[in-house]
Design a protein around this motif. Structure first.
Motif, PDB file in Angstrom:
ATOM      1  N   SER A 144      -6.768   2.771   3.886  1.00 22.70           N
ATOM      2  CA  SER A 144      -5.707   1.945   4.441  1.00 22.70           C
ATOM      3  C   SER A 144      -5.962   1.655   5.913  1.00 22.70           C
ATOM      4  CB  SER A 144      -4.333   2.583   4.234  1.00 22.70           C
ATOM      5  OG  SER A 144      -4.377   3.970   4.411  1.00 22.70           O
ATOM      6  N   ARG A 191       0.847  -1.193   0.000  1.00 18.74           N
ATOM      7  CA  ARG A 191       0.000   0.000   0.000  1.00 18.74           C
ATOM      8  C   ARG A 191       0.870   1.226   0.000  1.00 18.74           C
ATOM      9  NH1 ARG A 191      -5.049  -0.135   0.722  1.00 18.74           N
ATOM     10  NH2 ARG A 191      -5.904  -2.214   0.607  1.00 18.74           N
ATOM     11  N   HIS A 202      -7.771   8.355   3.343  1.00 20.27           N
ATOM     12  CA  HIS A 202      -7.637   6.899   3.346  1.00 20.27           C
ATOM     13  C   HIS A 202      -8.078   6.256   4.635  1.00 20.27           C
ATOM     14  CE1 HIS A 202      -6.033   6.476  -0.640  1.00 20.27           C
ATOM     15  NE2 HIS A 202      -5.330   7.571  -0.425  1.00 20.27           N
TER      16      HIS A 202
END
Lengths: 278, 314, 267
Positions: free
Chosen positions: B169, B11, B90
């Protein structure tokens, strides 16, 4: 008088002849048509061949509706009325929702404007007419303004209430997903407030209709209200009654139209409240 | 035991949350009410962290500060190196009350794609992301239904799908399974584990259910009573993949569970006492967020479609 | 200053500020020509005219005339609306029978009846405005009465019957308590509608009362006075509304069982 009577009330009602009527579809239709038919028949019967000015024959009234409103005055009066009504109403809705959203979202603004709005909304809408006539004269523009000026308050105030009652959690969810203020208003706040907003719009609709008619009774040369008053002034009693009936029908259609539109647009609301089937 | 697996997707951001000495005081009432005080915490990238604590401790307040929905009074929250002042791109949230967090005026796919629309994701990608995420939570085929047409469990799945489609994330969940029945809860817990393992997200889950916390977590964070701070962090070494039956049969599970429970219980009895007047004014649920607004609006009006201008003109 | 103190002072200052700003705007704008002074007199002049009217004792007669018409309209409306409403709400038969006439009459804008009323009652005397007010006021009260009676707990009703309570007792202990909150709301709504219609009738037709005073000021070009009277009408409406709300609270205090239900309904 035993306890076994409890709960039997409902059963008893269903068991009677009357209860039976309500259960069948035909029975329900018959019941609903009973009184209206009786009233119309009574009117017709009591006014048969009447020469009284106050109580013209029903046939004359219907005749005047047919001859006057289909289709002469339809174009010269009905359409202009409805056009002014539509313009005024949607102006009120636009301004009411916009201002109401702003006020609802800004507590300080709401507190500051609250006494003024409470006072202005207490003024009887028909008394807005002298105000508008004095400032704007008589004419199509002033009629549209008076309609809008009266109808805006229920819309505005209900929008404020609706916006304030939007679930904070839903707004937070929108914020958490990065929705900016504009998107939050469009996707969360306005839809969330819409049940309350439609309440305001419905009340505003009634106010707009009233003001449409009143504005045509004072210093006007056309319109539904003008025609009916004119009929009365010309001693055309059949035309007077006929005009009132036509206005009633217009009111009915406008309201029905509103309800149909509301039902479509607010379907999700009834669904979420469990009032739909799936 | 490392939570890294072969084949983990790299990521751009690791999903690391650094919470440093965060405090939050509410100013309703005569005196400020200190909900959380000096909370310091840091997530490991890709871990599943559960936060538990006694009733009334500022779990939800903490979550709101972490997610940027509410400013902390002191301290600082960093997400992947950047300070959190507003909800980060995120980071995705899943709320407890799905009926209030899903929009009833939009269908499921509309709900799922709304954050993507706001983020400027092009239509084709939006549709694809939505399709994939709905599939991964088992809601394929229900795209065009409305939330109120689905069961509670399915609605919460939709909320999870919405969070997943957002490509976060880190996933923050606030008592996400508290409003469903036990059986559905077990299914959703396993769904979360499955999704977590496949996506390699960091997950932060707040719960009052100790079993759930131990079952899911890599680490369990125990919060103290009000004013809340981190009491202890309990690492959970149970083997993965976890299973509702076999994992919960293990003696290690029972030990961990007992340890966490004892820790919380000690907090509850040791003078958390009755909530102060301040606490009563600030309910530790998400509707209490009204108190944290800058303008101090604290009234929460109940929706009442008959109020407002009731003057009926005929 | 703590948030609480700031909130309290804002709660007083902000409304005040709002009122002051609006008054100031309408005071200055006509004076500097932004608004035409002829049709938009400065606020101070308007209040001055109103004060003159009050001082000369000329405000009270029209107000009394208006309120007199309003009371009579409310009386007639009640006599019609409550029984019909109860019939509609009490049984399916009643509801179905009465449904169409009520639903047809309801959307008729009351003011549309003015020409017919002029025809029937003539433009002199108060019969016209009373009939107008009564027509409009009937519907809110009617619907509230129907909701009220439909709200009677069927188990309670059957229990009352089972214990052989006489009609009057049932009325007092079962029907009235249930209906009272609905009737209170209905009265409040109807009162507002009736007052507006009565004043409207006075204005349009020239029947004695506050509305006619507005008309005569308008015709005479005495715009300050006209605005003052419009404001007076607004204040009258507010006063009536506040009075009824206070009465409603008082009456319903006797019914604690209704209180809880009201918590969620009335602000």
């Amino acid at each position: 008088m035993t306890m076994s009577r409890i709960g039997s009330g409902a059963r008893r009602a269903q068991g009677t002849a009357m209860g039976g009527l309500t259960r069948s579809r035909v029975g329900r239709i018959v019941l609903q048509l009973l009184l209206p038919t009786a009233l119309v028949l009574a009117w017709w019967w009591t006014s048969r061949g009447s020469t009284s000015y106050f109580w013209p024959p029903l046939t004359d009234v219907i005749g005047s509706i047919r001859s006057d409103w289909l289709f002469d005055q339809f174009m010269t009066d009905l359409v202009p009325s409805l056009v002014r009504f539509t313009l005024g109403y949607f102006l009120a809705v636009g301004v009411g929702i916009a201002a109401g959203t702003l006020i609802g979202l800004l507590p300080r603004l709401r507190r500051a404007t609250s006494p003024v709005t409470e006072f202005v909304r207490a003024i009887p809408p028909p008394l807005l007419l002298p105000f508008v006539i004095v400032t704007l004269g008589i004419g199509d523009f002033s009629k549209v303004v008076v309609i809008a000026l009266g109808a805006v308050w229920p819309v505005l105030l209900n929008t404020v209430d609706g916006v304030r009652s939007v679930d904070r959690l839903t707004v937070d969810m929108a914020r958490s997903f990065g929705l900016g203020p504009l998107r939050r208003i469009v996707h969360v706040i306005l839809p969330g407030a819409s049940p309350q907003i439609t309440v305001g719009m419905r009340i505003g609709l009634a106010v707009a209709l009233i003001l449409m008619i009143i504005s045509e009774m004072v210093g006007s040369t056309n319109g539904l209200g003008f025609r009916v008053l004119d009929a009365q002034r010309s001693f055309d009693s059949a035309g007077t009654y006929g005009g009132v009936i036509v206005i009633g029908i217009v009111g009915l259609i406008v309201n029905a139209g509103f309800l149909v539109a509301e039902a479509r647009i607010m379907r999700w609301y009834r669904g979420s409240r469990g009032l739909l089937d799936g | 035991m490392a939570d890294r697996r072969a084949g983990a997707i790299d990521r751009p951001q690791a999903g690391v949350l650094a919470i440093d000495a965060v405090s939050k005081a509410y100013e309703t009432g005569a005196e400020p009410f200190l909900a959380i005080q000096d909370v310091t915490l840091k997530t490991e990238p890709g871990e599943l962290m559960c936060i538990v604590g006694p009733s009334g401790c500022g779990k939800t307040t903490l979550l709101r500060c972490i997610s940027g929905l509410m400013p902390a009074t002191t301290g600082r929250v960093d997400f992947d190196g950047d300070e959190v002042t507003s909800p980060p791109r995120h980071m995705a949230l899943v709320f407890q009350d799905y009926s209030r967090s899903l929009l009833p005026w939009m269908d499921i796919v509309g709900n799922v794609t709304l954050p993507l629309r706001a983020a400027g994701v092009p239509r084709k990608d939006r549709t694809e992301l939505a399709r994939l995420s709905l599939e991964s939570v088992g809601l394929a085929g229900h795209e065009h239904k409305y939330p109120w047409q689905l069961s509670g469990g399915m609605q919460q799945r939709a909320a999870i799908a919405r969070a997943l489609a957002y490509e976060p994330s880190i996933l923050l969940l606030d008592e996400p399974f508290a409003s469903v029945d036990a059986q559905t809860r077990a299914d959703l817990e396993d769904l979360l584990l499955d999704v977590w393992e496949r996506k390699r997200l960091t997950v932060l889950l707040v719960t009052h259910d100790i079993d759930e916390a131990v079952y899911l977590a890599s680490r369990v964070v125990v919060l103290s009573a009000s004013p809340t701070h981190v009491k202890e962090v309990v690492p959970v070494d149970l083997p993965r993949p976890r299973d509702q039956i076999t994992t919960k049969e293990m003696p290690e599970f029972a030990h961990l569970r007992a340890r966490v429970f004892a820790s919380i219980k000690a907090e509850s009895s040791a003078g958390a006492g009755t909530p102060s007047a301040g606490a009563a004014a600030v309910p530790d649920d998400t509707s209490g967020s009204a108190a944290g607004r800058a303008d101090g609006e604290t009234s929460q009006k109940k929706p009442d479609v008959t109020s407002g201008t009731t003057r009926e003109q005929e | 200053m703590t948030t609480a103190t700031r909130q309290r002072s804002e709660a007083i200052l902000l409304p005040l500020l709002g009122v002051v700003v609006v008054l100031a705007a309408f005071e200055i704008a006509p004076r500097i020509g932004v608004l035409p002074r002829q049709s938009f007199p400065p606020v101070s002049e308007i209040f001055g005219s109103l004060a003159d009217l009050i001082a000369a004792g000329e405000l009270w007669t029209p107000i009394v005339q208006t309120l007199d018409g309003w009371l009579r309209a409310m009386l007639i409306a009640s006599v019609i609306a409550i029984p019909v409403g109860m019939l509609m709400g009490a049984s399916r038969v009643g509801a179905l029978t009465l449904r169409l006439p009520v639903e047809f009459l309801r959307p008729i804008p009351s003011v549309a009846l003015i020409p017919v009323l002029i025809l029937l009652y003539g433009p002199q005397g108060s019969a016209l405005k009373i009939a107008l007010g009564a027509f409009g006021a009937t519907f809110p009260l009617l619907f509230q009465a129907s909701y009220g009676i439909a709200d009677i707990d069927p188990v309670a009703r059957d229990t009352a019957r089972a214990f052989g309570l006489k009609f009057r007792q049932r009325l007092r202990h079962l029907v009235l308590p249930t209906m009272l909150p609905y009737l209170a709301t209905g009265f409040r709504l109807s009162a507002a509608v009736a007052l507006i219609l009565v004043i409207t009738g006075e204005y349009i037709v020239g029947v004695p009362g506050l509305g006619r005073e507005v008309l005569t000021s308008q015709s005479a070009g005495a715009y300050s006075q006209m605005y003052g009277l419009i404001i007076a009408a607004g204040l009258l409406g507010l006063a009536v509304n506040i009075g009824l709300q206070a009465a409603e609270r008082r009456v319903l205090r006797w019914h604690p069982s209704q209180r809880a239900r009201l918590e969620g309904r009335t602000p």
